[in-house]
Design a protein around this motif. Structure first.
Motif, mmCIF file in Angstrom:
data_model
loop_
_atom_site.group_PDB
_atom_site.id
_atom_site.type_symbol
_atom_site.label_atom_id
_atom_site.label_comp_id
_atom_site.label_asym_id
_atom_site.label_seq_id
_atom_site.Cartn_x
_atom_site.Cartn_y
_atom_site.Cartn_z
ATOM 1 N N GLU A 95 44.692 4.020 -8.957
ATOM 2 C CA GLU A 95 45.708 3.239 -9.661
ATOM 3 C C GLU A 95 46.886 2.899 -8.745
ATOM 4 O OE1 GLU A 95 46.890 4.830 -13.399
ATOM 5 O OE2 GLU A 95 44.863 4.717 -14.234
ATOM 6 N N SER A 96 47.243 3.831 -7.857
ATOM 7 C CA SER A 96 48.338 3.532 -6.931
ATOM 8 C C SER A 96 47.945 2.406 -5.991
ATOM 9 C CB SER A 96 48.690 4.762 -6.107
ATOM 10 O OG SER A 96 48.758 5.888 -6.927
ATOM 11 N N VAL A 97 46.718 2.493 -5.440
ATOM 12 C CA VAL A 97 46.255 1.420 -4.549
ATOM 13 C C VAL A 97 46.296 0.096 -5.283
ATOM 14 C CG1 VAL A 97 44.248 0.515 -3.343
ATOM 15 C CG2 VAL A 97 44.828 2.927 -3.145
ATOM 16 N N ALA A 98 45.780 0.099 -6.525
ATOM 17 C CA ALA A 98 45.752 -1.142 -7.305
ATOM 18 C C ALA A 98 47.161 -1.673 -7.515
ATOM 19 C CB ALA A 98 45.082 -0.894 -8.650
ATOM 20 N N THR A 99 48.097 -0.761 -7.847
ATOM 21 C CA THR A 99 49.469 -1.208 -8.100
ATOM 22 C C THR A 99 50.041 -1.906 -6.878
ATOM 23 O OG1 THR A 99 49.716 0.715 -9.503
ATOM 24 C CG2 THR A 99 51.723 -0.434 -8.911
ATOM 25 N N PHE A 133 38.268 4.816 -13.949
ATOM 26 C CA PHE A 133 38.152 5.738 -12.807
ATOM 27 C C PHE A 133 38.974 7.006 -13.018
ATOM 28 C CE2 PHE A 133 37.442 1.490 -11.099
ATOM 29 C CZ PHE A 133 36.209 1.667 -10.501
ATOM 30 N N ASP A 134 40.002 6.890 -13.865
ATOM 31 C CA ASP A 134 40.863 8.026 -14.160
ATOM 32 C C ASP A 134 41.346 8.715 -12.884
ATOM 33 O OD1 ASP A 134 42.310 9.693 -15.726
ATOM 34 O OD2 ASP A 134 40.698 11.144 -16.007
ATOM 35 N N SER A 135 41.867 7.906 -11.959
ATOM 36 C CA SER A 135 42.281 8.467 -10.673
ATOM 37 C C SER A 135 43.641 7.905 -10.298
ATOM 38 C CB SER A 135 41.237 8.111 -9.606
ATOM 39 O OG SER A 135 41.862 7.861 -8.375
ATOM 40 N N THR A 136 44.582 8.783 -10.031
ATOM 41 C CA THR A 136 45.928 8.335 -9.653
ATOM 42 C C THR A 136 45.881 7.552 -8.354
ATOM 43 O OG1 THR A 136 46.602 10.451 -10.531
ATOM 44 C CG2 THR A 136 48.310 9.133 -9.502
ATOM 45 N N ALA A 137 45.027 7.996 -7.424
ATOM 46 C CA ALA A 137 44.958 7.329 -6.117
ATOM 47 C C ALA A 137 44.546 5.873 -6.298
ATOM 48 C CB ALA A 137 43.968 8.064 -5.227
ATOM 49 N N ILE A 146 38.816 4.469 0.357
ATOM 50 C CA ILE A 146 39.436 5.750 0.711
ATOM 51 C C ILE A 146 39.869 6.493 -0.550
ATOM 52 C CG2 ILE A 146 41.446 6.792 1.848
ATOM 53 C CD1 ILE A 146 41.243 4.478 3.882
ATOM 54 N N ALA A 147 40.358 5.717 -1.545
ATOM 55 C CA ALA A 147 40.825 6.355 -2.779
ATOM 56 C C ALA A 147 39.682 6.881 -3.618
ATOM 57 C CB ALA A 147 41.652 5.371 -3.577
ATOM 58 N N SER A 172 57.561 7.952 -25.660
ATOM 59 C CA SER A 172 57.174 8.904 -26.707
ATOM 60 C C SER A 172 55.673 9.162 -26.670
ATOM 61 C CB SER A 172 57.563 8.353 -28.064
ATOM 62 O OG SER A 172 56.970 7.082 -28.245
ATOM 63 N N ASP A 173 54.924 8.247 -26.090
ATOM 64 C CA ASP A 173 53.472 8.378 -26.066
ATOM 65 C C ASP A 173 53.035 8.857 -24.685
ATOM 66 O OD1 ASP A 173 50.775 8.159 -26.414
ATOM 67 O OD2 ASP A 173 50.736 5.984 -26.203
ATOM 68 N N GLY A 174 53.240 10.116 -24.388
ATOM 69 C CA GLY A 174 52.701 10.662 -23.144
ATOM 70 C C GLY A 174 53.730 11.094 -22.117
ATOM 71 N N GLY A 175 54.999 10.859 -22.337
ATOM 72 C CA GLY A 175 56.022 11.322 -21.405
ATOM 73 C C GLY A 175 55.868 10.731 -20.018
ATOM 74 N N PRO A 176 55.931 11.583 -18.968
ATOM 75 C CA PRO A 176 55.894 11.072 -17.593
ATOM 76 C C PRO A 176 54.656 10.231 -17.293
ATOM 77 C CG PRO A 176 56.519 13.378 -17.624
ATOM 78 C CD PRO A 176 56.155 13.029 -19.023
ATOM 79 N N ALA A 177 53.548 10.493 -17.978
ATOM 80 C CA ALA A 177 52.354 9.672 -17.753
ATOM 81 C C ALA A 177 52.639 8.217 -18.098
ATOM 82 C CB ALA A 177 51.187 10.197 -18.594
ATOM 83 N N ALA A 178 53.616 7.996 -18.980
ATOM 84 C CA ALA A 178 53.960 6.626 -19.367
ATOM 85 C C ALA A 178 54.447 5.832 -18.167
ATOM 86 C CB ALA A 178 55.036 6.649 -20.456
ATOM 87 N N LEU A 179 55.128 6.515 -17.237
ATOM 88 C CA LEU A 179 55.664 5.817 -16.070
ATOM 89 C C LEU A 179 54.534 5.265 -15.207
ATOM 90 C CD1 LEU A 179 58.411 5.173 -14.838
ATOM 91 C CD2 LEU A 179 58.130 7.171 -13.389
ATOM 92 N N ARG A 180 53.536 6.107 -14.974
ATOM 93 C CA ARG A 180 52.394 5.700 -14.160
ATOM 94 C C ARG A 180 51.662 4.530 -14.834
ATOM 95 N NH1 ARG A 180 47.424 9.821 -13.859
ATOM 96 N NH2 ARG A 180 45.840 8.212 -14.079
ATOM 97 N N ARG A 181 51.470 4.685 -16.144
ATOM 98 C CA ARG A 181 50.766 3.650 -16.896
ATOM 99 C C ARG A 181 51.579 2.357 -16.865
ATOM 100 N NH1 ARG A 181 50.028 5.843 -22.676
ATOM 101 N NH2 ARG A 181 52.228 5.342 -22.577
ATOM 102 N N ALA A 182 52.895 2.496 -17.005
ATOM 103 C CA ALA A 182 53.761 1.312 -17.009
ATOM 104 C C ALA A 182 53.701 0.604 -15.657
ATOM 105 C CB ALA A 182 55.196 1.706 -17.330
#
Lengths: 513, 506
Positions: free
Chosen positions: B254-258, B248-252, B217-218, B308-318
């Motif tokens: 990555e969320s499913v995976a998380t 895949f560079d897709s938030t969806a 679906i994602a 410091s490396d990407g701001g809010p994107a760091a949260l998603r990556r973390a």
């Protein structure tokens, strides 16, 4: 009578001053008074050297320390009944107060650290009183002889405190020499050399002072070592501290003789002082009976052989040179001494050795010396008990209902002692893990941070990575240095004592609030 | 007495002979079944990858061969009615070896790699659910091979859970609380092995299917959705594309995976009760709460240290990285070796801690960590109040002294293994930080490690890492007991030969 009065006072309208009765502050006062002669000697040396002008800060520090000491010692008296759990806060407070007041000369002398670098002064003082030997002093050789002698003396005092700790506090934890001795010696002997703790402490101090004198004389006999050098180094060798009045440490002398004397002294300092006492009384076999002390010597021999081979075969150094540098550095790391012998044409900078060698060095740092000594680390007997326990669990997993005792040198170790050693292991891992996470978060790279934390917990001195022997602890950020200083105290007081002291102090505060 | 929990106690000297024969039977039976299952898996992979005929045909042939031969033989092997836990473990080891053998053959036959060491290492990593791949050019591999590669991890994860239930008494010390793997208070009332296996299969299959559907679906393709769901749920971490999930560079996605990686770090028992609708169990589980807390704190810490490396994107990556690391799945983000030292240290600490007990993941595991901390606290309190009796508890349940003693032994062995691994890797030429993090990561069956370049592994490094993976997957006690048994067995055999020698001559 006093009890009765105390009972009555609970009903009286005039409150008794409960703060007058305080074991911790009483003992702290006594300890501070011990420091005064050292400060005065340092003042005299500084005054006589005439090349520098640190005598006033030292004298002022001596006066302040004496005043605080007298006030605390006379102003507080020990409580009528002392429970074992009261001892742990005493130990923690004593080390903290001594470190704070011991830092006074450093901050009072603007040329040394000055007030702006109060944290560096505190670090240097804590590193001294815990006999660690990590330094943040940059240009060591440029400072006055008296100030540097005080720096050496803090480590000597630290070793002295460690001797008392070994006879008075650690037995309470069930992990000192006594339990082991009782388990290992067949006869009625124990670690107790005299009926009272104070008597035992005095005897051990005599051994400690005697060892210092012997090392000083032996060093003085080495060509190229002056009287000041011999005394200054002897003070830190006996306490397995690691400070040197020279930036080049032992490498300054470029002398094999000095290295051998120092190494022998460090080994003696890292073995049980009560065994030394027994040996002096003619019982030489006492060493052989203590399996952990013998294992300690074997570890040194094995590690020296292994590292000699690694240096010789992998780094292409000559065999003689490899052996010399392997031996000295193995001893200095295994005894938690922390001197270094970097010299032209030598291999002394162990932070630049190959990675496998450094892993071995890290393990040596972790294990430390024998019980009842001035060395740091988790101590050989804990490693022995842990290994024996791990081996027996394999058997227990196979036969779940069997009963397998943990044995050391042929004697069964009581289960409560094993339990405490295992609890100690977890506390060590927690201290290590939390320390490493904080220090890396403050910007240190992992190798430097991990080895720095192990070095601090083991009261070693130099670390690996950037904080190696050719460098110093200024590579850590200033907050990280304070964390490391805290870990030095945690390590010096055998971790458990600090956790217990903290627990007791917290409970006390909680009750007050 | 919990008789079934302790078969060694029932065993007399008279039973030794029958037991040894029975265990041989069991080992054979297990390896035959392993080849049947692997064969079916190979057939499935062949069918999936029919577009590329040559490798698909190879896999189909190998699969049909394996399952047919093994299926015919397996009927002739009898299984002992009450095998000892050690016999079950020995059987599992032989089944494991058989699966690795078949998988190695599959890689070689399809031409995925020409070198035998590569194929063996890839198979070991697969069945140990570790993301340490040595196959070059993933994208050029045929679909059948990619599917099979993901399937090895899925099978490895299932086998690990089955082993946990089957050789249960051997893992009790490691698990601290007995019975939880079966979802029941203790062993006496635990359901039989078959029931447990069915429950595990239900949970494992359901979650995998949900994961695959969510991936689809994602936005993933069918092959990727299935492969990635296999490697997510088994905490394996193999991917069909280089660069982990960032490909895949897709938030969806990555969320499913998380979410599903976090689920994979939750004990199957807890999940089973959730599947049954008993949500109360979830709230009561102290370990689950601790696990979620560690995840949250870990995400916050890593995000803060890489802010410091990407701001809010760091949260998603973390979030992705921390769940991948905590559950020991091991999808690694690109360039994490360049993150701040603090973030790397936090990640390695999370790898060492691992997820909950009773999962396909590795690491020290939450329950043991809690018990060890409680044990240390108990010893501290005993110093102040020497005469009181303290019971170590996890949540509301008390832990017996014997498992605690074994847990401490496990802790020492774990630390020793890490140190030995660092020494081995440094001898093989790694630097200290890379060696430490790679050794911990392999022991936790995670795979990639921050600060370590594991792209081109040398011979020595491979051997050390393979040993660490197997240690982490099969656990210390059973392996050490097996080794001990092998040593004493060999010695007994040798002494028997010596004793028999003259008699045979006469």
């Amino acid at each position: 009578m006093r009890r009765a009065l105390r009972g009555a006072s609970e009903f009286s309208l005039v409150p008794r001053a409960p703060h007058r009765q305080n074991l911790s502050l009483h003992v702290v006062g006594l300890a501070l008074l011990f420091l005064v002669p050292g400060l005065i000697i340092a003042t005299l040396v500084e005054w006589a050297s005439a090349t520098s002008d640190g005598e006033w800060p030292l004298l002022l520090a001596a006066l302040i320390t004496a005043a605080v000491g007298v006030i605390l010692f006379r102003g507080f008296r020990p409580p009528d009944d002392v429970r074992p759990s009261d001892v742990f806060p005493v130990v923690v407070w004593t080390w903290l107060w001594c470190s704070v007041l011991g830092a006074l000369p450093y901050v009072l002398d603007a040329g040394f650290f000055g007030w702006s670098q109060w944290d560096s002064a505190l670090f240097e003082s804590i590193s001294g009183f815990t006999a660690s030997g990590s330094t943040v002093l940059v240009d060591i050789d440029a400072h006055g002889r008296g100030m540097l002698l005080w720096r050496q003396l803090t480590q000597w005092y630290g070793g002295m405190g460690m001797v008392v700790l070994a006879v008075s506090v650690l037995p309470l934890l069930g992990v000192g020499g006594q339990e082991l001795m009782r388990a290992e010696t067949p006869g009625p002997e124990s670690d107790r050399l005299a009926p009272r703790i104070s008597g035992t402490a005095k005897r051990l101090w005599l051994v400690y002072a005697g060892l210092t004198v012997v090392i000083a004389v032996a060093l003085f006999a080495v060509p190229g070592v002056g009287l000041y050098d011999a005394v200054a180094h002897a003070l830190t060798v006996a306490g397995t501290g690691g400070f040197s009045p020279y930036g080049g440490s032992i490498g300054h002398f470029e002398s094999l003789g000095a290295e051998l004397v120092m190494a022998t002294g460090m080994i003696a300092g890292a073995m049980s002082f009560s065994l030394h006492y027994r040996a002096l009384r003619g019982d030489w076999r006492a060493y052989r009976r203590a399996s952990d002390q013998m294992l300690f010597l074997k570890i040194i021999a094995f590690a020296t052989a292994l590292i000699t081979l690694l240096l010789w075969l992998r780094q292409g150094a000559s065999f003689g040179l490899s052996l010399r540098d392997a031996f000295f550095n193995v001893v200095t790391l295994a005894t938690s001494g922390g001197f270094h012998n970097i010299r032209p044409g030598g291999l002394g900078d162990f932070a630049a050795w190959t990675p496998p060698t450094q892993v071995v060095l890290g393990v040596l740092m972790l294990i430390g010396g024998g019980a009842g000594s001035t060395s740091g680390g988790m101590k050989v007997f804990r490693a022995q008990i842990s290994a024996a326990h791990a081996l027996r669990t394999v058997r227990l997993a196979r036969r779940p209902r069997s009963v397998v005792p943990v044995k050391l040198g042929g004697a069964v170790i009581p289960e409560p002692v094993v339990g405490r050693v295992l609890g100690f292991g977890t506390l060590y891992i927690i201290s290590f893990g939390v320390g490493t996470l904080i220090v890396t978060s403050l910007g240190a790279d992992p190798v430097t941070a991990v080895s720095g934390v192990i070095s601090a917990l083991s009261n070693m001195g130099p670390a690996l990575g950037e904080a190696g022997p050719s460098s110093n602890f200024t590579v850590f950020a200033r907050p990280a240095r304070l964390v490391l200083a805290g870990l030095m105290i945690v390590g010096r007081l055998e971790i458990t004592a600090v956790f217990l002291g903290a627990a007791v102090i917290l409970r006390h505060l909680h009750r007050r609030l | 007495m919990r008789a079934p929990a302790d078969p060694p106690a029932r065993r007399g000297t008279a039973g030794r002979r029958t037991r040894s024969r029975a265990s041989t039977d069991l080992a054979l039976w297990a390896s035959l079944w392993a080849s049947v299952v692997c064969g079916l898996g190979l057939v499935l992979s062949g069918l999936v990858g029919l577009g590329d005929l040559a490798p698909a045909a190879a896999l189909l042939g190998l699969g049909v061969g394996c399952s047919a031969v093994a299926g015919l033989c397996v009927r002739r092997v009898r299984v002992p009615s009450h095998p000892s836990p050690m016999a079950i473990f020995a059987a599992a080891c032989s089944a494991w070896s058989m699966m690795i053998l078949i998988s190695t053959a599959a890689y070689l036959l399809t031409g995925a790699t020409g070198s035998l060491p590569d194929a063996i290492f890839e198979s070991i990593a697969g069945f140990c659910t570790t993301n340490l791949s040595v196959l070059p050019q993933l994208e050029s591999l045929p679909a059948a091979v990619l599917f099979w590669r993901a399937l090895t991890q899925w099978l490895g994860g299932f086998a690990a859970l089955a082993l946990l239930a089957g050789a249960f008494p051997l893992y009790v010390p490691a698990l601290v609380l007995p019975g939880d793997i079966a979802g029941l208070p203790d062993r006496a009332s635990a359901p039989p092995f078959g029931t447990q296996l069915r429950r595990i299969a239900v949970v494992y299959g359901t979650v995998s299917a949900l994961c695959a559907a969510s991936y689809a679906i994602a936005g993933m393709g069918a092959l990727d959705a299935f492969s990635y769901s296999f490697t997510t749920i088994s905490t394996g971490g193999f991917g069909n594309h280089p660069g982990g999930l960032e490909y895949f560079d897709s938030t969806a996605i990555e969320s499913v995976a998380t979410v599903f990686m976090a689920l994979a770090g939750v004990s199957v028992v807890t999940l089973w009760w959730a599947v049954r609708g008993r949500w109360g169990v979830l709230w009561q589980s102290f370990e689950l709460r601790a696990y979620l807390l560690v995840l949250a704190v870990g995400i916050a810490a890593v995000a803060a240290l890489t802010w410091s490396d990407g701001g809010p994107a760091a949260l998603r990556r973390a979030a992705v990285t921390v769940t991948a690391v905590s559950s020991s799945t091991g999808f690694e983000p690109a360039g994490w070796s360049g993150w701040s030292w603090g973030a790397q240290a936090v990640l390695v600490a999370l790898i060492a801690t691992g997820g909950m007990a009773g999962t396909a993941g590795g690491g020290f595991q939450m329950r043991r960590a809690i018990a060890a901390a409680r044990y240390a606290y108990r010893e501290l309190v005993t110093e102040i109040h020497p005469h009181t009796v303290h019971v170590v508890k996890i949540g509301r349940r008390s832990v017996a002294e014997r498992p605690l003693a074994l847990l401490n032994g496990y802790q020492i062995l774990f630390a020793t293994a890490v140190l030995a691994g660092v020494f081995g890797l440094s001898l093989a030429g790694m630097d200290l930080w890379g060696g430490a993090s790679a050794s911990i990561s392999a022991l936790a069956t995670m795979g990639p490690a921050p600060g370590a370049d594991l792209g081109a592994l040398e011979g020595g490094e491979r051997i050390v890492l393979a040993v660490m993976m197997v240690l982490g997957r099969l656990s210390f006690f059973p392996l050490l007991v097996l080794a001990r048994g092998a040593v004493t067995g060999t010695r007994r055999l040798l002494s028997a030969e010596r004793a028999n020698g003259p008699r045979m001559h006469s």
